[in-house]
Design a protein around this motif. Sequence first.
Motif, short mmCIF file in Angstrom:
data_model
loop_
_atom_site.label_atom_id
_atom_site.label_comp_id
_atom_site.label_asym_id
_atom_site.label_seq_id
_atom_site.Cartn_x
_atom_site.Cartn_y
_atom_site.Cartn_z
N UNK A 15 51.26 45.75 39.67
CA UNK A 15 51.23 44.48 38.94
C UNK A 15 51.25 44.70 37.43
N UNK A 16 50.62 45.76 36.95
CA UNK A 16 50.67 46.04 35.51
C UNK A 16 52.09 46.37 35.05
N UNK A 66 51.36 37.11 32.32
CA UNK A 66 49.93 36.85 32.24
C UNK A 66 49.29 36.82 33.63
N UNK A 67 49.97 36.18 34.60
CA UNK A 67 49.44 36.11 35.97
C UNK A 67 49.32 37.51 36.56
N UNK A 219 42.08 32.40 40.79
CA UNK A 219 42.58 31.08 41.19
C UNK A 219 42.29 30.03 40.13
N UNK A 220 41.10 30.08 39.54
CA UNK A 220 40.68 29.00 38.67
C UNK A 220 40.81 29.35 37.19
N UNK A 221 41.64 30.32 36.88
CA UNK A 221 41.90 30.60 35.47
C UNK A 221 43.38 30.50 35.16
N UNK A 222 44.22 31.12 35.99
CA UNK A 222 45.63 31.24 35.60
C UNK A 222 46.61 30.89 36.70
N UNK A 223 46.15 30.57 37.91
CA UNK A 223 47.14 30.39 38.99
C UNK A 223 47.08 28.98 39.58
N UNK A 303 43.70 30.24 27.39
CA UNK A 303 42.57 29.88 28.23
C UNK A 303 42.47 30.78 29.46
N UNK A 304 43.61 31.17 30.02
CA UNK A 304 43.58 32.00 31.22
C UNK A 304 42.88 33.33 30.97
N UNK A 305 43.07 33.90 29.80
CA UNK A 305 42.49 35.22 29.51
C UNK A 305 40.97 35.14 29.38
N UNK A 306 40.48 34.23 28.52
CA UNK A 306 39.02 34.25 28.34
C UNK A 306 38.29 33.60 29.50
N UNK A 307 38.96 32.72 30.27
CA UNK A 307 38.28 32.14 31.43
C UNK A 307 38.20 33.15 32.57
N UNK A 308 39.24 33.97 32.76
CA UNK A 308 39.16 35.05 33.75
C UNK A 308 38.06 36.04 33.37
N UNK A 309 37.95 36.35 32.08
CA UNK A 309 36.88 37.24 31.61
C UNK A 309 35.51 36.63 31.89
#
Length: 575
Positions: A15-16, A66-67, A219-223, A303-309
């Motif tokens: 994935x990377x 990003x995903x 699921x609840x940050x970026x997808x 938002x996806x980055x810091x919310x996943x963190x």
Amino acid sequence: MIWKIYMNFSSMVFLMIISILSFTYSIYLIFSNSTTIIEWEFIPLNSSMIEFTIIFDWISLMFLSLVCLISAMVLFYSGEYMKNDKNMNRFMYLVIAFVFSMSMMICSPNLISILLGWDGLGLVSYILVIFYQNEKSANAGMLTILSNRIGDVAILMSIGLMFTLGNWNFMLYAPLITDDNILIKSLVILAAMTKSAQMPFSAWLPAAMAAPTPVSALVHSSTLVTAGVYLLIRFSPALEASKTQSFLLLISALTMFMAGVSANFEYDLKKIIALSTLSQLGVMISILALGFPLLAFFHLLTHALFKALLFLCAGVIIHNAKDYQDIRMMGSIPGFMPLTTMYMNIANLALCGAPFLAGFYSKDLILEVAFMSNINIIAFSLYVMATGLTVSYTLRLIFLSLTTLFNTGSLSNMTDETKTMTNPMMSLTLGALMSGSLLSWLVFPNPHLICLPFLFKTLPITVTIIGALMGYLLNILKTNHNMKSLALYPVKVFSSSMWFMPLLSTLPASLTPLKISSILQKAMDKGWSESLGSQGIYRNSMSMSLKIQTMQENSIKLVMSSFFIWLIIIMFVMI
């Protein structure tokens, strides 16, 4: 165990690689101002052609990058978090299937092909929510999938309506969808509202926290929850100067405010972060309704980055606190887990829009553009209050979970020594620190002038300071056991229950069919069916058998005598 870790690591590497290639190609497409479209024609249907289309433009590739980045970090993190689970292999395959479904949705500009990824997201998310097989997870999974099925039906109906345009490519035909085709717009907006949990479909998002924490981080940050926002971004040419914009703005602003209020009364760590996600989804859709889809996409990425963190930090704390999720059962964590605390504070500051972090570049820009736009006083007030509430519940979370007295159990082993969990968090922390400035240069290469009065310019920082003071002071009063706040107990119940939305979401689906079935059971099964069926036949048979038995016992004389007596009485009366 060795095979599990190897599978975990190989998935992350794969994935990377995809993430790096997608990001590089998206930068090339930005500077070359080009797009790649691949089409496979399947079935000619009258004047239309059913085709499978994949689009590679800078928006789809940047989002895909990003995903894949967040999915790689979550999979590597899961190697430690889920290592003692019996079904770890199933979990890994489900996460990979989820990423594949999201990739299908991102790269599909066709409503028929997007349905594959859209339905895949709903199905796999349901399986992941019920991963821990208990009653709570089953109820949360049913609420999740039934809420999302409403949006799936709306997509199916919009496919049928777009047949009148001769093609299902909504990116090419979106400018042609005017207010004369307002039903298509309404169905697409309904689908996006259900997937992104806007009111009145907000109840499923906190309920889906029954899933494992790595799933929540993905699921609840970026997808899943951003799929609706992404669909509206792609569909934005059809929403410009439309009657649906005011409705979408009001609903998203109400969602943003409701989630902020509810998060200030919630004690479950994961549900607080889920309500925070719901609030930020309202921010994205509200600025999209004002006609700025690129701003919504910019905030979606940061938002996806810091919310996943934030979810990964919460997962480490819950994992070390012996699966406690109540923030009142935590405290004094910085002394035991300084690295996780630092990461969590960075994510919280980015969420609040602290200067020069990721959230600052997108959230502050959204507020200034919204204040500069022609919005009404209701939307303006909801924007301002939601901004203050974000800082309030963030300070409340930090105060109760990190800085209070040590309330964790004596058997808890609070430590930062697990590299498998801290290394992915370090990568996402770099994203929370630098992604705002980096993406702002890529998404908005040309500078724009924003003209605001001094009061409006300083309003976000003023509201942020007021919200921080309110959140801190209210929790100080709570730790001193000041019970005056119980005087507003009905208000607290109303606010903490998401304005009774979970109750309203489940009652129509549960009580109404049960009431109808109860009425039918009384009228049919216990009523006419019994009277005309087995019980009625039994009663009639018994009555006939008794009469026949009376005649067989030579009681004919009694019958005849009684007959003559009644005959004499009738004749006497007639005379």
